[in-house]
Design a protein around this motif. Structure first.
Motif, PDB file in Angstrom:
ATOM      1  N   SER A 198      -6.436   9.210  -5.721  1.00 21.58           N
ATOM      2  CA  SER A 198      -6.002   8.477  -6.206  1.00 21.58           C
ATOM      3  C   SER A 198      -5.220   7.571  -4.752  1.00 21.58           C
ATOM      4  N   ALA A 199      -4.404   8.609  -3.658  1.00 30.49           N
ATOM      5  CA  ALA A 199      -4.101   7.744  -2.625  1.00 30.49           C
ATOM      6  C   ALA A 199      -5.335   7.014  -1.269  1.00 30.49           C
ATOM      7  N   ASN A 200      -7.006   8.261  -1.555  1.00 30.76           N
ATOM      8  CA  ASN A 200      -7.622   7.535  -1.082  1.00 30.76           C
ATOM      9  C   ASN A 200      -8.126   6.529  -1.502  1.00 30.76           C
ATOM     10  N   ARG A 201      -7.635   6.267  -2.463  1.00 29.36           N
ATOM     11  CA  ARG A 201      -8.345   4.997  -3.352  1.00 29.36           C
ATOM     12  C   ARG A 201      -8.118   3.399  -2.788  1.00 29.36           C
ATOM     13  N   ILE A 202      -6.325   4.363  -2.638  1.00 29.58           N
ATOM     14  CA  ILE A 202      -5.805   2.888  -1.892  1.00 29.58           C
ATOM     15  C   ILE A 202      -6.043   2.393  -0.674  1.00 29.58           C
ATOM     16  N   ILE A 203      -6.317   3.564  -0.023  1.00 29.54           N
ATOM     17  CA  ILE A 203      -6.355   3.044   1.732  1.00 29.54           C
ATOM     18  C   ILE A 203      -8.112   2.813   1.843  1.00 29.54           C
ATOM     19  N   GLN A 204      -9.082   3.251   0.536  1.00 29.23           N
ATOM     20  CA  GLN A 204     -10.199   2.802   0.782  1.00 29.23           C
ATOM     21  C   GLN A 204     -10.899   1.078   1.407  1.00 29.23           C
ATOM     22  N   ALA A 254       0.932  -0.938  -0.442  1.00 29.39           N
ATOM     23  CA  ALA A 254      -0.132   0.127   0.505  1.00 29.39           C
ATOM     24  C   ALA A 254       0.803   1.387  -0.345  1.00 29.39           C
ATOM     25  N   PRO A 255       2.094   1.640   0.687  1.00 31.02           N
ATOM     26  CA  PRO A 255       2.284   2.693   0.573  1.00 31.02           C
ATOM     27  C   PRO A 255       3.441   2.699  -0.836  1.00 31.02           C
ATOM     28  N   LEU A 256       3.406   1.175  -1.130  1.00 30.17           N
ATOM     29  CA  LEU A 256       4.638   1.563  -2.344  1.00 30.17           C
ATOM     30  C   LEU A 256       3.423   2.429  -3.258  1.00 30.17           C
ATOM     31  N   ASP A 257       2.762   1.248  -3.441  1.00 34.60           N
ATOM     32  CA  ASP A 257       0.901   2.130  -4.496  1.00 34.60           C
ATOM     33  C   ASP A 257       0.336   4.004  -4.341  1.00 34.60           C
ATOM     34  N   ILE A 258       1.177   4.014  -2.637  1.00 33.94           N
ATOM     35  CA  ILE A 258       1.001   5.571  -2.605  1.00 33.94           C
ATOM     36  C   ILE A 258       1.729   6.562  -3.400  1.00 33.94           C
TER      37      ILE A 258
END
Length: 569
Positions: A244-250, A122-126
């Motif tokens: 885009s980061a919020n979608r990963i945290i979703q 997840a941090p890499l995606d963000i």
């Protein structure tokens, strides 16, 4: 009649019921264990998910704060922008390689928000999403910065080429004209050398014209590109959109919502939720309950008690005598102390006297003595008599000299004393410590009430009413572990909880107890009673162990005793 079948049936029913109770307990334990295990698992998962969500949001916010400093701003030279684009592309590529390896090595854990792999991916995606945003911005900035210069360079290059082609076309046409003048007939004869030379020149001209037309077209196209680039708005400072980061945290939020729904359906959670809601209030109430006695008692000890100590003493009947005699000795002006109490007290009666006594303290009486019931000690004070317990008294009046034994069958700590109040003397006494009285037959004992509302000391100690027994009178009083009668010539002080009475001519005041902590822990009352003058004070050897007297005593009994103290009972 005993029956073996009945006994067996009773035993069988008892065994079945016991088995049913045991099964119920085991099933209940299993149910509660499963509910608690599910509740604990969901609580632990929610705690972990909230931790993961907090870490990702913190990482997102930190990256969103740091990344703009790495992105060039408008006005940066095109060569620096180009270098920055290459650096960003390389960084994104490297992170994608790391991310892809984690993704391929953990096909199951990568989808679980509670796994360590997810916390790495997840941090890499963000970071990749944010870097791509920055790369797109730098590319756009590079286009706006380097595009017009490149278009102008292309226009100049093609214009130079077009000029050279125009010169070559001119030279070609000039060569054709000179050939036509030099060989005016032969250049028109097919297959002649002049003819072939002319055709070669014409072919070269067509190629040059075509090339020049292409150059002119490219010049026009580059001019249109230049105009479009010049119309583009200049980019502002880099602003990072966290969408885009919020979608990963979703995905973490969705798992949290699912866990919340499962918890909502848990029976244990339905019980624990209101408990958690009221727990802070309950803790504050508990803290207040624990600290309020300390605060209240500190105010009473350090503020109220010193004021009460310095108030003028109360003297109820200054003209009365302070003389009191007991069954053992006479006390008043003597300096010695007496201990006239007994566990079992014999009382001598004659034919002219009568005894009023509580039935529970009458242990022995003559068989030929007459007895009846006296409903109240004093009909002028019915409530006082009822509250003090002096009702439904046994009245004994013998025909000749007889002896009556006074003792307690319920309280092993109680001891009794016979106090003789002579003519002209008066004794302030709490009716609650009175067991009985001996009076002349046919005469009524004189009892008076005295109120003191005009004294500040009375308001501070909450003692407004005093009940005075006037002589001649013989009073049977009880006290815990004994009754002591002491002279008050040298200012006596006694624990207020142990006080039974005092001569009405004495100066009565209060003194603060010796130490605060003995008062705080309930070992001593706030005030000690103090007397001075020519008289006596009567008190128990020790306060009763169940005593809760005082406004700040323990529980409701303390409040009740305070009310009784207000009325002198």
């Amino acid at each position: 009649m005993r029956s073996p079948f009945r006994s067996f049936a009773s035993f069988a029913v008892s065994a079945v019921l016991s088995l049913a109770v045991i099964i119920t307990i085991l099933l209940g334990y299993r149910f509660l264990s499963a509910e608690y295990a599910q509740y604990e698992t969901l609580e632990r998962e929610q705690s972990y998910l909230r931790k993961v969500k907090g870490e990702l949001e913190s990482f997102r916010d930190k990256l969103a704060k740091d990344l703009p400093s790495r992105i060039p701003q408008p006005g940066t030279p095109a060569n620096i922008l180009a270098d920055r684009i290459k650096a960003l592309e390389l960084e994104i590529s490297n992170k994608r390689v790391v991310r892809q390896k984690l993704w391929d090595d953990h096909p199951i854990e990568r989808m679980l928000p509670t796994s360590g792999t997810f916390r790495q991916i997840a941090p890499l995606d963000i970071e990749i999403a944010f870097l791509e945003k920055g790369l797109a911005y730098v590319r756009n900035l590079h286009t706006v910065t380097a595009g017009p210069a490149e278009a102008e360079r292309q226009i100049k290059w093609f214009q130079t080429g077009s000029t050279k082609l125009a010169e070559q076309i001119y030279q070609n046409k000039k060569a054709q004209w000179e050939l036509s003048k030099r060989k005016p007939l032969m250049w028109q004869v097919p297959y002649s050398g002049a003819y072939r030379q002319m055709k070669q020149l014409e072919n070269d001209e067509r190629l040059l014209q075509s090339s020049k037309a292409q150059h002119n077209a490219e010049i026009a196209r580059q001019q249109r590109i230049l105009e479009e680039l010049q119309k583009l708005p200049r980019p502002g400072p880099f602003v990072l959109n966290p969408g885009s980061a919020n979608r990963i945290i979703q995905s973490v939020n969705e798992r949290l919502s699912e866990s919340d729904k499962q918890l909502e359906g848990s029976n244990l959670h339905k019980f624990m939720r209101p408990v958690k809601e009221v727990l802070p209030t309950a803790l504050w109430i508990l803290l207040l309950a624990l600290l309020s006695p300390l605060l209240v008692k500190a105010i009473a000890y350090y503020l109220i008690a010193p004021v009460a100590m310095h108030r003028p003493p109360i003297r109820l009947l200054p003209d009365s005598s302070g003389q009191i005699s007991t069954s053992i000795a006479s006390v008043g002006s003597e300096s010695g102390q007496t201990t006239p109490s007994r566990v079992s007290l014999p009382i001598a009666l004659d034919e002219h006297s009568e005894l009023l006594i509580l039935p529970s303290y009458l242990q022995g009486m003559p068989l030929n003595a007459k007895s009846d019931i006296r409903w109240l000690l004093d009909w002028s004070m019915p409530l006082t008599s009822l509250v003090a317990g002096m009702y439904r008294l046994t009245r004994i009046h013998p025909n000749n000299e007889e002896s009556v034994t006074v003792s307690s069958s319920t309280n092993p700590l109680a001891e009794f004393s016979l106090l003789n109040v002579p003519e002209g003397s008066a004794l302030v006494l709490q009716p609650s410590c009175l067991v009985g009285i001996i009076q002349i037959r046919g005469e009524q004992l004189k009892i008076t009430r005295h109120w003191r509302f005009d004294s500040l000391g009375a308001w501070l100690t909450l003692q407004f009413r005093y009940i005075v027994f006037h002589g001649p009178a013989k009073l049977i009083v009880k006290g815990c572990r004994g009754v002591r009668v002491e002279p008050a010539i040298s200012r006596r002080t006694v624990n207020q909880a142990a006080t039974l009475g005092f001569s009405a001519n004495l100066d009565y005041s209060v003194a603060r107890t010796e130490t605060f902590w003995s008062y705080f822990f309930g070992e001593r009352e706030l005030f000690n009673d103090s007397w001075q003058g020519n008289g006596c004070c009567v008190h128990a050897e020790t306060p009763h162990p169940d005593d809760r007297s005082g406004l700040f005593g323990r529980g409701i009994q303390g409040i009740v005793d305070t009310i009784l103290k207000i009325f002198g009972i």
